[in-house]
Design an enzyme around this catalytic site. Structure first.
Site, PDB file in Angstrom:
ATOM      1  N   ASP A  68      -3.780   4.064 -13.499  1.00  0.00           N
ATOM      2  CA  ASP A  68      -4.523   3.166 -14.385  1.00  0.00           C
ATOM      3  C   ASP A  68      -5.983   3.072 -13.960  1.00  0.00           C
ATOM      4  OD1 ASP A  68      -3.506   1.760 -12.087  1.00  0.00           O
ATOM      5  OD2 ASP A  68      -4.093  -0.137 -13.017  1.00  0.00           O
ATOM      6  N   GLU A 133      -2.451  -0.976 -10.565  1.00  0.00           N
ATOM      7  CA  GLU A 133      -3.269  -1.309  -9.401  1.00  0.00           C
ATOM      8  C   GLU A 133      -4.528  -2.059  -9.799  1.00  0.00           C
ATOM      9  OE1 GLU A 133      -6.016  -1.017  -6.004  1.00  0.00           O
ATOM     10  OE2 GLU A 133      -6.334  -0.316  -8.051  1.00  0.00           O
TER      11      GLU A 133
END
Length: 377
Positions: A68, A133
């Site tokens: 991400d 994250e």
């Protein structure tokens, strides 16, 4: 090793804004499966995670990272489209180039080369990849670790691909991180008219001295690996927006970045002691973001330092500076954890980019870390 550039471009072209993975993890899985990796997809609510492992023996060497990325901001402000992954002036441009799709590509390519050169290597190789994250970090690495711990599946050595380098690839390796503790403080008073303060109770006035003391408190002296713990106010809100109203509540958000001299409990107790000394009417909601960790000199640190020297000829600096990473969820299991990735100068910025040659070099460093830990020479 030049294949790392093409793989990085392909990963950037997937607009995986947190908590989306898009097709990044399947792309990586397609490269790992022919090498003998078993692929396990773990989906927790809105987050897709991948646990890939080759081998059943110890030690388990794990590459950890995230697919991400943070939002791009105004796309028209970018010199090149943020998800085009164009190469210009020797750089790969795009959101996630440095944080951390370049690292993911380098990890995969290094593993391909290592498995080819060392088909009978020691132990096991694993990948722990998340799409959570950059977000609230609730359903990502921490949930995967919980799952692995429940079945007693242990990681021995872990390289997190966070962009640790400052000026040159490998010039800085993070071998620990500070802990993070956030407090959301509400101080209660009584709303009223500013012309009649005796009929009100101003929470801003009441808490001002306490915040001043908290900001001036010396929490500790740090130690040989960590700087002293710090306290910072990040948000301070009160009032109705009117200039003639004393507010009834004051909201303050603060954060500790703390070293191994402190614990969550020790910091909380000191905060309560200071606030109580001012006889405030307050509540605090705490967010425990992560404990500090430190990987002392040993197999992984030594293998990493040696690999950087082998590839670049330079000595690396071991550091604990910076924010938190998913390493904080892995280290408490007993794993040796370091963070090593490309130069961090443009992460989270418009025009994020990474030198293409740096990724080739990073893949070579990762390869040598694998050789130094799992090679069977």
């Amino acid at each position: 090793m030049n294949d790392v550039i093409a793989l990085c471009q392909a990963l950037i072209q997937e607009p995986s804004v947190t908590p989306e993975d898009k097709a990044c993890q399947p792309m990586m899985a397609n490269r790992l499966t022919p090498l003998g990796f078993g692929i396990e997809t773990m989906v927790f609510h809105d987050t897709t995670n991948m646990w890939a492992r080759k081998g059943t023996q110890s030690p388990v060497f794990c590459f950890a990272g995230h697919t991400d990325v943070v939002p791009t901001g105004p796309a028209d402000k970018w010199q090149h489209p943020p998800f085009a992954a164009q190469i210009h002036d020797g750089y790969i441009w795009g959101r996630g180039a440095a944080d951390m799709k370049g690292s993911l590509a380098a990890m995969v390519v290094a593993t391909e080369q290592f498995v080819t050169d060392y088909p009978d290597h020691k132990g096991s190789i694993a990948f722990l990849i998340t799409s959570d994250e950059e977000g609230p970090f609730i359903n990502g690495t921490t949930k995967v670790i919980d799952t692995l711990e429940a079945r007693n599946e242990k990681i021995d050595y872990c390289v997190v691909g966070e962009p640790s380098s400052t000026e040159l690839v490998g010039d800085v390796v993070k071998y620990g991180r500070r802990g993070s503790l956030t407090g959301d403080l509400i101080v209660k008073g009584k709303q009223g008219h500013v012309a009649y303060p005796h009929l009100a109770d101003n929470p801003i006035h009441n808490v001002a001295a306490a915040i001043d003391e908290l900001s001036k408190t010396k929490w500790d002296d740090g130690n040989s690996a960590f700087p002293a713990s710090t306290f910072q106010v990040s948000n301070f809100n009160a009032g109705t927006g009117a200039g003639n109203v004393i507010p009834g509540e004051c909201h303050i958000c603060f954060n500790f970045r703390f070293c191994t001299e402190q614990t969550f409990e020790s910091l909380q107790q000191q905060v309560y002691k200071i606030l109580d000394s001012y006889e405030l009417d307050y509540t605090i909601d705490w967010t425990f973001n992560g404990l500090p960790f430190l990987t002392e000199s040993g197999t992984l640190v030594d293998a990493t330092v040696a690999a950087i020297k082998q590839v670049t000829g330079r000595d690396t600096e071991l550091s604990t500076a910076g924010g938190t990473s998913d390493g904080r969820f892995i280290a408490p299991t007993g794993a040796q954890v370091i963070e090593l990735g490309p130069i961090n100068a443009t992460i989270h910025q418009i025009n994020e980019r990474v030198k293409a040659d740096d990724l080739v070099q990073l893949a070579d460093i990762y390869y040598h870390i694998l050789v130094n830990t799992l090679g069977n020479e």
